[in-house]
Design an enzyme around this catalytic site. Sequence first.
Site, PDB file in Angstrom:
ATOM      1  N   ASP A   1     -17.461  36.421 -22.486  1.00 50.57           N
ATOM      2  CA  ASP A   1     -18.631  35.547 -22.583  1.00 50.57           C
ATOM      3  C   ASP A   1     -18.274  34.058 -22.515  1.00 50.57           C
ATOM      4  O   ASP A   1     -19.101  33.207 -22.860  1.00 50.57           O
ATOM      5  CB  ASP A   1     -19.377  35.839 -23.892  1.00 50.57           C
ATOM      6  CG  ASP A   1     -20.162  37.144 -23.822  1.00 50.57           C
ATOM      7  OD1 ASP A   1     -21.004  37.275 -22.918  1.00 50.57           O
ATOM      8  OD2 ASP A   1     -19.917  38.038 -24.658  1.00 50.57           O
TER       9      ASP A   1
ATOM     10  N   GLU B   1     -22.123  26.785 -24.487  1.00 51.81           N
ATOM     11  CA  GLU B   1     -23.044  26.188 -25.474  1.00 51.81           C
ATOM     12  C   GLU B   1     -22.803  26.710 -26.888  1.00 51.81           C
ATOM     13  O   GLU B   1     -22.967  25.985 -27.873  1.00 51.81           O
ATOM     14  CB  GLU B   1     -24.488  26.513 -25.084  1.00 51.81           C
ATOM     15  CG  GLU B   1     -25.500  26.149 -26.154  1.00 51.81           C
ATOM     16  CD  GLU B   1     -26.930  26.472 -25.778  1.00 51.81           C
ATOM     17  OE1 GLU B   1     -27.238  27.645 -25.501  1.00 51.81           O
ATOM     18  OE2 GLU B   1     -27.731  25.543 -25.774  1.00 51.81           O
ATOM     19  N   ASP B   2     -22.420  27.982 -26.982  1.00 49.87           N
ATOM     20  CA  ASP B   2     -22.328  28.603 -28.303  1.00 49.87           C
ATOM     21  C   ASP B   2     -21.139  28.112 -29.123  1.00 49.87           C
ATOM     22  O   ASP B   2     -21.076  28.379 -30.324  1.00 49.87           O
ATOM     23  CB  ASP B   2     -22.282  30.129 -28.155  1.00 49.87           C
ATOM     24  CG  ASP B   2     -23.591  30.651 -27.604  1.00 49.87           C
ATOM     25  OD1 ASP B   2     -24.646  30.176 -28.068  1.00 49.87           O
ATOM     26  OD2 ASP B   2     -23.554  31.496 -26.687  1.00 49.87           O
TER      27      ASP B   2
ATOM     28  N   ARG C   1     -16.083  36.447 -29.596  1.00 50.21           N
ATOM     29  CA  ARG C   1     -16.285  35.128 -28.997  1.00 50.21           C
ATOM     30  C   ARG C   1     -15.538  34.010 -29.733  1.00 50.21           C
ATOM     31  O   ARG C   1     -15.507  32.869 -29.276  1.00 50.21           O
ATOM     32  CB  ARG C   1     -17.797  34.824 -28.931  1.00 50.21           C
ATOM     33  CG  ARG C   1     -18.547  35.870 -28.090  1.00 50.21           C
ATOM     34  CD  ARG C   1     -19.848  35.336 -27.566  1.00 50.21           C
ATOM     35  NE  ARG C   1     -19.620  34.100 -26.819  1.00 50.21           N
ATOM     36  CZ  ARG C   1     -20.583  33.290 -26.413  1.00 50.21           C
ATOM     37  NH1 ARG C   1     -21.831  33.577 -26.678  1.00 50.21           N
ATOM     38  NH2 ARG C   1     -20.293  32.178 -25.753  1.00 50.21           N
TER      39      ARG C   1
ATOM     40  N   HIS D   1     -30.975  34.307 -29.431  1.00 52.97           N
ATOM     41  CA  HIS D   1     -30.781  33.008 -30.077  1.00 52.97           C
ATOM     42  C   HIS D   1     -32.111  32.259 -30.209  1.00 52.97           C
ATOM     43  O   HIS D   1     -33.067  32.539 -29.466  1.00 52.97           O
ATOM     44  CB  HIS D   1     -29.861  32.130 -29.209  1.00 52.97           C
ATOM     45  CG  HIS D   1     -28.420  32.508 -29.242  1.00 52.97           C
ATOM     46  ND1 HIS D   1     -27.701  32.748 -28.095  1.00 52.97           N
ATOM     47  CD2 HIS D   1     -27.553  32.657 -30.266  1.00 52.97           C
ATOM     48  CE1 HIS D   1     -26.444  33.040 -28.419  1.00 52.97           C
ATOM     49  NE2 HIS D   1     -26.331  32.990 -29.736  1.00 52.97           N
TER      50      HIS D   1
ATOM     51  N   CYS E   1     -27.171  27.794 -21.972  1.00 53.06           N
ATOM     52  CA  CYS E   1     -25.929  28.423 -22.480  1.00 53.06           C
ATOM     53  C   CYS E   1     -24.688  28.008 -21.719  1.00 53.06           C
ATOM     54  O   CYS E   1     -23.584  28.095 -22.265  1.00 53.06           O
ATOM     55  CB  CYS E   1     -26.023  29.937 -22.379  1.00 53.06           C
ATOM     56  SG  CYS E   1     -27.594  30.613 -22.832  1.00 53.06           S
TER      57      CYS E   1
HETATM   58  C1  CIR Z   1     -23.579  36.883 -26.109  1.00 54.31           C
HETATM   59  O1  CIR Z   1     -24.191  37.881 -26.471  1.00 54.31           O
HETATM   60  O2  CIR Z   1     -23.011  36.150 -26.899  1.00 54.31           O
HETATM   61  C2  CIR Z   1     -23.553  36.557 -24.627  1.00 54.31           C
HETATM   62  N1  CIR Z   1     -23.575  37.766 -23.870  1.00 54.31           N
HETATM   63  C3  CIR Z   1     -24.722  35.672 -24.227  1.00 54.31           C
HETATM   64  C4  CIR Z   1     -24.686  34.326 -24.878  1.00 54.31           C
HETATM   65  C5  CIR Z   1     -25.793  33.449 -24.396  1.00 54.31           C
HETATM   66  N2  CIR Z   1     -25.722  32.174 -25.008  1.00 54.31           N
HETATM   67  C6  CIR Z   1     -26.760  31.453 -25.381  1.00 54.31           C
HETATM   68  O3  CIR Z   1     -27.895  31.895 -25.320  1.00 54.31           O
HETATM   69  N3  CIR Z   1     -26.517  30.266 -25.902  1.00 54.31           N
END
Ligand code: CIR
Length: 253
Positions: free
Chosen positions: A61, A66-67, A86, A161, A247
């Site tokens: 991922d 962004e995360d 992650r 999110h 993201c």
């Molecule tokens: C996850 O589940 O963490 C990733 N497959 C998708 C993350 C998407 N990020 C976001 O909306 N900020």
Amino acid sequence: MPVCALVREVSPSIVECELTHLARSPIDLDRARAQHRQYVTALEQCGCLVEWLPPEPELPDAVFVEDTAVVLPGLAVITRPGAPSRRPETASTAAALGRHRPLHHITDPGTLDGGDVLRLGRTLFVGRTPRSNAEGIRQLGALVKSAGYDVRTVPVTGCLHLKSAVTALHDGLVLCNPAWVDPREFGVPHLAVDPGEPFAANALPVGGRVIHAAEFPRTAARIAALGLEVLPVPASELGKAEGGVTCCSVLLL
Ligand code: CIR
């Protein structure tokens, strides 16, 4: 001054991405990469100076940068993502962001995903989701208080999110899916997504335009009807990984 945008290329292992609300469907890696290139071009068209984080081929991922961080004008907070798979993504974000901002960190047992943090003026609205726990939200509040920011927890249901459910088109208007979050939480008017496009609330305003997934034309028309310029980018493949347009970058606003 151009806005710096951190991005990272799509990992080949994205086919093993985390999934919470979507069933796994095959991701076409070449197509995902081509769509990501179009996204990066859109950022450049909006005046961003793009800075590439190092590839992380083993981290499925890692494109969803962004995360890994919350960036404010005078500081950055490196998150501790809620999904253990992650957490290794944050090291390279910290290395890059440390050249731009003083860094702070969310620490164990706190968890926080940047996708859960929506900034409106001096308020950070934080989604209480399986990815962001009460302790992570508490730590964020303590870290940003002296810079003059308040943190408010927002309940979210039905999506990954907070920013899957709501984003700011500007400080005085949010775009939201009222099935997933209560628009009254934000204290400003809201524009609802088209009911047939539940994932369309994720929009990225930058440089006077709004980057938005091309798969949601009816919601884009609603945004455009307000006089805002929409820049559609194809995002179907990253959408299969539960990612959207916010993201895939960290903006140094
Ligand atoms: C996850 O589940 O963490 C990733 N497959 C998708 C993350 C998407 N990020 C976001 O909306 N900020």
